[in-house]
Design a protein around this motif. Sequence first.
Motif, PDB file in Angstrom:
ATOM      1  N   LEU A   3      -2.031  55.967  35.593  1.00 37.24           N
ATOM      2  CA  LEU A   3      -2.673  57.194  35.139  1.00 37.24           C
ATOM      3  C   LEU A   3      -2.358  57.396  33.670  1.00 37.24           C
ATOM      4  CD1 LEU A   3      -1.840  59.783  37.970  1.00 37.24           C
ATOM      5  CD2 LEU A   3      -3.985  58.583  37.576  1.00 37.24           C
ATOM      6  N   SER A   4      -3.265  58.059  32.971  1.00 36.07           N
ATOM      7  CA  SER A   4      -3.008  58.425  31.586  1.00 36.07           C
ATOM      8  C   SER A   4      -3.637  59.775  31.324  1.00 36.07           C
ATOM      9  CB  SER A   4      -3.557  57.376  30.620  1.00 36.07           C
ATOM     10  OG  SER A   4      -4.967  57.299  30.727  1.00 36.07           O
ATOM     11  N   GLY A   5      -3.122  60.455  30.324  1.00 35.60           N
ATOM     12  CA  GLY A   5      -3.657  61.757  29.964  1.00 35.60           C
ATOM     13  C   GLY A   5      -3.260  62.105  28.554  1.00 35.60           C
ATOM     14  N   SER A   6      -3.929  63.109  27.996  1.00 31.89           N
ATOM     15  CA  SER A   6      -3.593  63.544  26.652  1.00 31.89           C
ATOM     16  C   SER A   6      -3.866  65.030  26.494  1.00 31.89           C
ATOM     17  CB  SER A   6      -4.378  62.748  25.606  1.00 31.89           C
ATOM     18  OG  SER A   6      -5.759  63.006  25.726  1.00 31.89           O
ATOM     19  N   VAL A   7      -3.182  65.619  25.529  1.00 35.86           N
ATOM     20  CA  VAL A   7      -3.339  67.018  25.168  1.00 35.86           C
ATOM     21  C   VAL A   7      -3.427  67.039  23.649  1.00 35.86           C
ATOM     22  CG1 VAL A   7      -2.338  69.328  25.282  1.00 35.86           C
ATOM     23  CG2 VAL A   7      -1.897  67.709  27.119  1.00 35.86           C
ATOM     24  N   GLU A   8      -4.393  67.796  23.116  1.00 38.22           N
ATOM     25  CA  GLU A   8      -4.568  67.847  21.671  1.00 38.22           C
ATOM     26  C   GLU A   8      -4.651  69.288  21.191  1.00 38.22           C
ATOM     27  OE1 GLU A   8      -7.719  65.424  20.133  1.00 38.22           O
ATOM     28  OE2 GLU A   8      -7.418  63.912  21.690  1.00 38.22           O
ATOM     29  N   GLY A   9      -4.222  69.478  19.975  1.00 36.09           N
ATOM     30  CA  GLY A   9      -4.327  70.767  19.313  1.00 36.09           C
ATOM     31  C   GLY A   9      -4.678  70.520  17.859  1.00 36.09           C
ATOM     32  N   PRO A  10      -4.744  71.579  17.063  1.00 38.92           N
ATOM     33  CA  PRO A  10      -5.078  71.394  15.651  1.00 38.92           C
ATOM     34  C   PRO A  10      -3.984  70.611  14.917  1.00 38.92           C
ATOM     35  CG  PRO A  10      -4.553  73.702  16.108  1.00 38.92           C
ATOM     36  CD  PRO A  10      -4.534  72.974  17.413  1.00 38.92           C
ATOM     37  N   GLY A  11      -4.277  69.380  14.586  1.00 40.60           N
ATOM     38  CA  GLY A  11      -3.347  68.550  13.827  1.00 40.60           C
ATOM     39  C   GLY A  11      -2.298  67.823  14.638  1.00 40.60           C
ATOM     40  N   TRP A  12      -2.375  67.835  15.981  1.00 39.38           N
ATOM     41  CA  TRP A  12      -1.394  67.115  16.783  1.00 39.38           C
ATOM     42  C   TRP A  12      -2.035  66.575  18.062  1.00 39.38           C
ATOM     43  CZ3 TRP A  12      -0.592  68.976  21.677  1.00 39.38           C
ATOM     44  CH2 TRP A  12      -0.901  70.310  21.913  1.00 39.38           C
ATOM     45  N   ARG A  13      -1.378  65.559  18.645  1.00 37.88           N
ATOM     46  CA  ARG A  13      -1.859  64.953  19.893  1.00 37.88           C
ATOM     47  C   ARG A  13      -0.656  64.423  20.663  1.00 37.88           C
ATOM     48  NH1 ARG A  13      -2.296  60.003  19.551  1.00 37.88           N
ATOM     49  NH2 ARG A  13      -3.252  59.729  17.605  1.00 37.88           N
ATOM     50  N   VAL A  14      -0.690  64.603  21.977  1.00 44.90           N
ATOM     51  CA  VAL A  14       0.316  64.039  22.886  1.00 44.90           C
ATOM     52  C   VAL A  14      -0.441  63.251  23.942  1.00 44.90           C
ATOM     53  CG1 VAL A  14       2.097  64.541  24.607  1.00 44.90           C
ATOM     54  CG2 VAL A  14       1.930  65.957  22.555  1.00 44.90           C
ATOM     55  N   SER A  15      -0.043  62.006  24.170  1.00 43.05           N
ATOM     56  CA  SER A  15      -0.646  61.219  25.243  1.00 43.05           C
ATOM     57  C   SER A  15       0.467  60.547  26.043  1.00 43.05           C
ATOM     58  CB  SER A  15      -1.624  60.176  24.680  1.00 43.05           C
ATOM     59  OG  SER A  15      -0.966  59.297  23.799  1.00 43.05           O
ATOM     60  N   ALA A  16       0.173  60.244  27.284  1.00 43.62           N
ATOM     61  CA  ALA A  16       1.158  59.604  28.159  1.00 43.62           C
ATOM     62  C   ALA A  16       0.441  58.686  29.138  1.00 43.62           C
ATOM     63  CB  ALA A  16       1.969  60.656  28.913  1.00 43.62           C
ATOM     64  N   ARG A  17       1.156  57.656  29.578  1.00 45.27           N
ATOM     65  CA  ARG A  17       0.622  56.745  30.602  1.00 45.27           C
ATOM     66  C   ARG A  17       1.757  56.366  31.548  1.00 45.27           C
ATOM     67  NH1 ARG A  17       1.162  53.974  26.026  1.00 45.27           N
ATOM     68  NH2 ARG A  17       2.341  52.042  26.052  1.00 45.27           N
ATOM     69  N   THR A  18       1.420  56.232  32.796  1.00 44.22           N
ATOM     70  CA  THR A  18       2.418  55.921  33.818  1.00 44.22           C
ATOM     71  C   THR A  18       2.558  54.424  34.021  1.00 44.22           C
ATOM     72  OG1 THR A  18       0.810  56.015  35.608  1.00 44.22           O
ATOM     73  CG2 THR A  18       1.957  58.069  35.072  1.00 44.22           C
ATOM     74  N   SER A  19       3.678  54.041  34.600  1.00 42.45           N
ATOM     75  CA  SER A  19       3.883  52.657  35.034  1.00 42.45           C
ATOM     76  C   SER A  19       4.805  52.695  36.254  1.00 42.45           C
ATOM     77  CB  SER A  19       4.485  51.801  33.920  1.00 42.45           C
ATOM     78  OG  SER A  19       5.705  52.338  33.497  1.00 42.45           O
ATOM     79  N   PRO A  20       4.558  51.827  37.228  1.00 47.43           N
ATOM     80  CA  PRO A  20       5.410  51.813  38.422  1.00 47.43           C
ATOM     81  C   PRO A  20       6.785  51.223  38.106  1.00 47.43           C
ATOM     82  CG  PRO A  20       3.726  50.109  38.563  1.00 47.43           C
ATOM     83  CD  PRO A  20       3.457  50.879  37.307  1.00 47.43           C
ATOM     84  N   VAL A  21       7.809  51.808  38.692  1.00 46.97           N
ATOM     85  CA  VAL A  21       9.189  51.311  38.604  1.00 46.97           C
ATOM     86  C   VAL A  21       9.762  51.379  40.019  1.00 46.97           C
ATOM     87  CG1 VAL A  21       9.534  51.992  36.191  1.00 46.97           C
ATOM     88  CG2 VAL A  21      10.089  53.603  38.000  1.00 46.97           C
ATOM     89  N   PRO A  22      10.895  50.713  40.286  1.00 49.04           N
ATOM     90  CA  PRO A  22      11.447  50.731  41.638  1.00 49.04           C
ATOM     91  C   PRO A  22      11.696  52.127  42.207  1.00 49.04           C
ATOM     92  CG  PRO A  22      12.509  49.025  40.350  1.00 49.04           C
ATOM     93  CD  PRO A  22      11.631  49.805  39.398  1.00 49.04           C
ATOM     94  N   GLU A  23      12.048  53.087  41.351  1.00 51.65           N
ATOM     95  CA  GLU A  23      12.349  54.441  41.834  1.00 51.65           C
ATOM     96  C   GLU A  23      11.108  55.313  41.969  1.00 51.65           C
ATOM     97  OE1 GLU A  23      13.667  53.492  38.640  1.00 51.65           O
ATOM     98  OE2 GLU A  23      15.264  52.379  39.595  1.00 51.65           O
ATOM     99  N   GLY A  24       9.939  54.819  41.598  1.00 48.99           N
ATOM    100  CA  GLY A  24       8.704  55.605  41.639  1.00 48.99           C
ATOM    101  C   GLY A  24       7.831  55.307  40.440  1.00 48.99           C
ATOM    102  N   PHE A  25       7.759  56.263  39.487  1.00 46.57           N
ATOM    103  CA  PHE A  25       6.911  56.090  38.312  1.00 46.57           C
ATOM    104  C   PHE A  25       7.634  56.567  37.059  1.00 46.57           C
ATOM    105  CE2 PHE A  25       4.132  56.408  41.905  1.00 46.57           C
ATOM    106  CZ  PHE A  25       3.253  55.359  41.703  1.00 46.57           C
ATOM    107  N   ALA A  26       7.411  55.836  35.973  1.00 45.41           N
ATOM    108  CA  ALA A  26       7.948  56.187  34.664  1.00 45.41           C
ATOM    109  C   ALA A  26       6.771  56.380  33.719  1.00 45.41           C
ATOM    110  CB  ALA A  26       8.856  55.077  34.155  1.00 45.41           C
ATOM    111  N   CYS A  27       7.038  56.934  32.551  1.00 51.43           N
ATOM    112  CA  CYS A  27       5.961  57.175  31.582  1.00 51.43           C
ATOM    113  C   CYS A  27       6.375  56.800  30.167  1.00 51.43           C
ATOM    114  CB  CYS A  27       5.567  58.646  31.561  1.00 51.43           C
ATOM    115  SG  CYS A  27       4.537  59.130  32.939  1.00 51.43           S
ATOM    116  N   THR A  28       5.385  56.375  29.406  1.00 56.15           N
ATOM    117  CA  THR A  28       5.514  56.200  27.971  1.00 56.15           C
ATOM    118  C   THR A  28       4.739  57.330  27.327  1.00 56.15           C
ATOM    119  OG1 THR A  28       5.651  53.815  28.228  1.00 56.15           O
ATOM    120  CG2 THR A  28       5.080  54.639  26.044  1.00 56.15           C
ATOM    121  N   VAL A  29       5.352  57.981  26.345  1.00 55.70           N
ATOM    122  CA  VAL A  29       4.759  59.126  25.678  1.00 55.70           C
ATOM    123  C   VAL A  29       4.506  58.767  24.221  1.00 55.70           C
ATOM    124  CG1 VAL A  29       5.085  61.555  25.063  1.00 55.70           C
ATOM    125  CG2 VAL A  29       6.084  60.670  27.170  1.00 55.70           C
TER     126      VAL A  29
END
Length: 78
Positions: A3-29
């Motif tokens: 999964l991936s998603g993003s949030v944007e505002g005036p002059g900034w952006r945050v995005s993230a994507r998931t990856s499976p790990v043994p304990e469940g899911f981790a994310c890169t931001v």
Amino acid sequence: MALSGSVEGPGWRVSARTSPVPEGFACTVCVAHGGACGEFEHEFNYAGRQTVERDALLAALREGMVWIDHKMANGFEL
């Protein structure tokens, strides 16, 4: 499927994507914003792990937005 998603505002952006790990899911931001010195972008691994992929994505986006809030308030410099 990651999964991936993003949030944007005036002059900034945050995005993230998931990856499976043994304990469940981790994310890169990825956070980006513009400023007097130009465009800045930073990518990091969110330290939290979640068993539900959707929860992992939402937690990582929330962490990225906190990071942007501190950065835009000049709370720290990178």
